[in-house]
Design an enzyme around this catalytic site. Structure first.
Site, mmCIF file in Angstrom:
data_model
loop_
_atom_site.group_PDB
_atom_site.id
_atom_site.type_symbol
_atom_site.label_atom_id
_atom_site.label_comp_id
_atom_site.label_asym_id
_atom_site.label_seq_id
_atom_site.Cartn_x
_atom_site.Cartn_y
_atom_site.Cartn_z
ATOM 1 C CG ASP A 188 -12.116 -7.695 -0.087
ATOM 2 O OD1 ASP A 188 -11.920 -6.729 0.311
ATOM 3 O OD2 ASP A 188 -12.043 -7.871 -1.506
ATOM 4 C CD GLU A 225 -15.071 -3.353 0.761
ATOM 5 O OE1 GLU A 225 -14.336 -2.124 0.709
ATOM 6 O OE2 GLU A 225 -14.884 -4.457 -0.090
HETATM 7 C C1 QV4 Z 1 -3.391 -2.086 -11.238
HETATM 8 C C2 QV4 Z 1 -4.296 -0.863 -12.023
HETATM 9 C C3 QV4 Z 1 -5.510 -1.007 -12.445
HETATM 10 C C4 QV4 Z 1 -5.289 -2.335 -13.434
HETATM 11 C C5 QV4 Z 1 -4.525 -3.388 -13.070
HETATM 12 C C6 QV4 Z 1 -3.956 -4.484 -13.725
HETATM 13 O O1 QV4 Z 1 -4.553 0.263 -10.846
HETATM 14 O O2 QV4 Z 1 -6.143 -0.032 -13.211
HETATM 15 O O3 QV4 Z 1 -6.724 -2.914 -14.028
HETATM 16 O O4 QV4 Z 1 -3.192 -2.843 -12.101
HETATM 17 O O5 QV4 Z 1 -3.104 -5.254 -13.646
HETATM 18 C C7 QV4 Z 1 -3.409 -3.355 -6.073
HETATM 19 C C8 QV4 Z 1 -2.986 -2.108 -6.795
HETATM 20 C C9 QV4 Z 1 -3.543 -1.938 -8.135
HETATM 21 C C10 QV4 Z 1 -3.428 -2.934 -9.023
HETATM 22 C C11 QV4 Z 1 -4.172 -4.150 -8.422
HETATM 23 C C12 QV4 Z 1 -3.960 -5.226 -9.380
HETATM 24 O O6 QV4 Z 1 -3.062 -0.987 -5.852
HETATM 25 O O7 QV4 Z 1 -2.920 -0.492 -8.550
HETATM 26 O O8 QV4 Z 1 -4.255 -2.382 -10.134
HETATM 27 O O9 QV4 Z 1 -3.536 -4.378 -7.049
HETATM 28 O O10 QV4 Z 1 -2.553 -5.874 -9.327
HETATM 29 C C13 QV4 Z 1 -6.700 -3.632 -2.011
HETATM 30 C C14 QV4 Z 1 -6.083 -2.423 -2.295
HETATM 31 C C15 QV4 Z 1 -5.802 -2.265 -3.741
HETATM 32 C C16 QV4 Z 1 -5.112 -3.353 -4.467
HETATM 33 C C17 QV4 Z 1 -5.806 -4.502 -4.277
HETATM 34 C C18 QV4 Z 1 -5.369 -6.055 -4.609
HETATM 35 O O11 QV4 Z 1 -6.853 -1.286 -1.900
HETATM 36 O O12 QV4 Z 1 -4.783 -1.011 -4.138
HETATM 37 O O13 QV4 Z 1 -4.863 -3.276 -5.756
HETATM 38 O O14 QV4 Z 1 -6.102 -4.730 -2.833
HETATM 39 O O15 QV4 Z 1 -4.050 -5.993 -4.093
HETATM 40 C C19 QV4 Z 1 -14.001 -0.388 -4.100
HETATM 41 C C20 QV4 Z 1 -14.531 -1.697 -4.098
HETATM 42 C C21 QV4 Z 1 -14.060 -2.035 -2.655
HETATM 43 C C22 QV4 Z 1 -12.657 -2.105 -2.502
HETATM 44 C C23 QV4 Z 1 -12.051 -0.636 -2.587
HETATM 45 C C24 QV4 Z 1 -10.670 -0.561 -2.693
HETATM 46 O O16 QV4 Z 1 -15.970 -1.477 -4.065
HETATM 47 O O17 QV4 Z 1 -14.556 -3.238 -2.620
HETATM 48 O O18 QV4 Z 1 -12.584 -0.099 -4.089
HETATM 49 N N1 QV4 Z 1 -12.235 -2.628 -1.292
HETATM 50 C C25 QV4 Z 1 -11.775 -3.972 -0.805
HETATM 51 C C26 QV4 Z 1 -10.698 -4.178 0.062
HETATM 52 C C27 QV4 Z 1 -9.382 -3.261 -0.480
HETATM 53 C C28 QV4 Z 1 -8.847 -4.447 -1.542
HETATM 54 C C29 QV4 Z 1 -10.067 -4.901 -2.548
HETATM 55 C C30 QV4 Z 1 -11.485 -4.467 -1.883
HETATM 56 C C31 QV4 Z 1 -9.852 -5.888 -3.542
HETATM 57 O O19 QV4 Z 1 -11.027 -3.300 1.380
HETATM 58 O O20 QV4 Z 1 -8.313 -3.557 0.438
HETATM 59 O O21 QV4 Z 1 -8.136 -3.383 -2.272
HETATM 60 O O22 QV4 Z 1 -9.705 -7.029 -2.613
HETATM 61 O O23 QV4 Z 1 -14.465 0.704 -3.481
#
Ligand code: QV4
Length: 474
Positions: A188, A225
């Site tokens: 990831d 990824e």
């Molecule tokens: C929120 C705010 C942020 C703030 C933060 C502060 O949005 O701006 O900084 O609070 O506390 C969830 C929430 C998100 C929250 C975050 C932290 O949706 O709003 O931030 O938690 O509490 C998955 C989901 C995200 C989720 C995250 C962690 O998609 O919504 O965030 O899990 O639970 C880029 C990257 C790529 C990534 C992609 C989504 O390059 O690597 O974005 N893809 C991978 C996974 C994806 C996962 C993550 C990475 C993180 O495939 O599923 O994100 O592990 O393109």
């Protein structure tokens, strides 16, 4: 570490997103093995934070490396890996090496009961303390390498993979999974880690476990990824030699084509001709668990006709290491997986056709999709030959003398004799039906001595694709 260690006659990884380990074990034995699937990508296995409403994405916020989540515990995980390996289905784990959880007010308790204080970067279950992380900063400029790799992705505490301690904990975690019999990992957020650090970690891992049927000296399969639309500062090319890389351009372009934004005739040069990675370095997919939730070109189960056509093309065209998505129904980004009143994930249930009914979509159980896994197995080691198109959105091609595919994405019928390249005989179209006890429940096509057959795909047919292969001869 580009070899997925598939059984010789198999292909395609299915992502059983959010499934429980006991259900996956059952699925390997009763469906995936018999249908010739090669492997399963499973959701994160290690302990995560508990978020209100239990969104799927809580599992991307680790608390420790204990193997207890809503999908099950270590014993259930281990049992699943053994049972799937026994029927020739490999397990690949989605691993979070980039970060731990984001902020949480007060003391968080994870899915294995471990406490942590994410705000203080304190994760005693590992243990990690503040010194194991990069200083807090936000990614505001995605063209700035420092920010992308050393700041926090959506506020997730960013581990410092250059530190010996962090490296040793990550390697220990991955080695534990290898010991339990997994074949590899989806890494990831790989783009958010320096490739040198990942190279150190990957090359330090143990060989795969010979007690699970892997040959001596087998290296774990790695697919990373890295989202690279073509002009990123941190590019896919930095990672492609370390392991396979998710080819997001494939997903976007196949969506464009089957949505009708790009004529299908152009697919003749699909693959590296479109600027994609070399086939053996590309992990390919129509949609993944993230981009199926975004608006845009990417297709998902909500447009089933085009989705099935795109998937048929994905599995018929010899390019990439293929993965199909198996989803649960969602309304928005936060929809949790199917769960009961106690917030326990529920098991999929099936109707008499084997389709899932209770909130699980199970695209992999759609006949048009699993039949193409069978097609790909039947035509292995052949090339594309006999390409035909109408100059627009009707195309057909052969896979050597073993298989034939035709697509109609025009608003008028496709009705004509086409070269199927197949030996003479009658074949069952595995998209519109199945070959059962020697008779075909869908369309059948008679191929003459010259390899030609009359192909009809009406513009209002249920599916816009027709597929014939030598293992489905009537
Ligand atoms: C929120 C705010 C942020 C703030 C933060 C502060 O949005 O701006 O900084 O609070 O506390 C969830 C929430 C998100 C929250 C975050 C932290 O949706 O709003 O931030 O938690 O509490 C998955 C989901 C995200 C989720 C995250 C962690 O998609 O919504 O965030 O899990 O639970 C880029 C990257 C790529 C990534 C992609 C989504 O390059 O690597 O974005 N893809 C991978 C996974 C994806 C996962 C993550 C990475 C993180 O495939 O599923 O994100 O592990 O393109």
């Amino acid at each position: 570490q580009h070899n997925p260690h598939w059984w010789g006659n198999r292909n395609t990884i299915v992502h059983l997103f959010e499934w429980k380990w006991s259900d996956i074990a059952q699925e390997c034995e009763s469906f995936l093995g018999p249908r010739g699937f090669a492997g399963v990508q499973v959701s994160p296995v290690n302990e995560n934070i508990i978020s209100a409403g239990r969104p799927w994405w809580e599992r991307y916020q680790p608390i420790s490396y204990k193997l207890t989540t809503r999908s099950g515990n270590e014993e259930e995980f281990s049992d699943m890996v053994r049972r799937c390996n026994d029927v020739g289905v490999r397990i690949y784990v989605d691993v979070l090496l980039n970060h731990m959880s984001g902020d949480f007010d007060g003391v968080a308790v994870g899915t294995a009961g471990t406490e942590a204080e994410p705000r203080k970067k304190s994760f005693p279950g590992v243990p990690y303390t503040a010194q194991d992380f990069h200083p807090t900063c936000e990614i505001t400029d995605w063209s700035d390498r420092f920010q992308v790799q050393q700041c926090e992705l959506v506020g997730l505490k960013d581990l410092d993979q250059s530190s010996d301690w962090v490296r040793s904990k990550l390697i220990e975690f991955l080695d534990h999974l290898i010991e339990l019999g997994v074949a590899g990992f989806r890494v990831d957020a790989a783009k958010h880690m320096a490739s040198e650090d990942l190279e150190y970690i990957y090359s330090s891992l143990s060989n795969l476990n010979i007690d699970h049927g892997f040959p001596h000296n087998s290296r774990p399969f790695i697919f990373q990824e890295v989202i690279d639309h073509g002009h990123e500062t941190v590019s896919r090319d930095e990672y492609k030699d370390l392991g396979a890389v998710t080819e997001f351009r494939f997903s976007e372009e196949i969506g464009n084509a089957f949505r009708g934004n790009n004529a299908l005739k152009w697919l003749q040069s699909w693959g590296t001709g479109w600027g994609f990675l070399p086939s053996g370095q590309a992990l390919t997919f129509v949609d993944n668990h993230d981009n199926q939730r975004d608006a845009g070109a990417v297709l998902n189960y909500k447009s089933p006709r085009q989705y099935k056509m795109a998937t048929a093309f994905h599995l018929a065209y010899p390019y990439g290491i293929s993965r199909v998505m198996s989803s649960f129904a969602f309304d928005d980004h936060d929809t949790p997986p199917p769960q009961d009143a106690q917030e326990r994930i529920i098991s999929p249930e099936f109707d008499e056709d084997g389709a899932c009914v209770n909130g699980w979509i199970c695209e992999h159980r759609w006949r048009q999709i699993y039949a193409m896994v069978g097609f790909k197995n039947a035509v292995r080691d052949t090339e594309i030959t006999g390409w035909w198109d109408n100059g627009d959105n009707q195309i057909s091609f052969c896979r050597g003398n073993k298989g034939f595919l035709a697509f109609n994405n025009n608003l008028y019928d496709l009705s004509q004799d086409l070269n199927t390249c197949l030996p003479a005989g009658t074949y069952c179209d595995v998209i519109s039906g199945s070959l059962i006890d020697g008779s075909c429940t869908g369309k059948s096509v008679t191929v003459n001595e010259n390899g030609y057959g009359y192909i009809h795909i009406g513009s209002d047919d249920f599916d816009g694709v027709l597929a014939l292969h030598v293992d489905a001869k009537v």
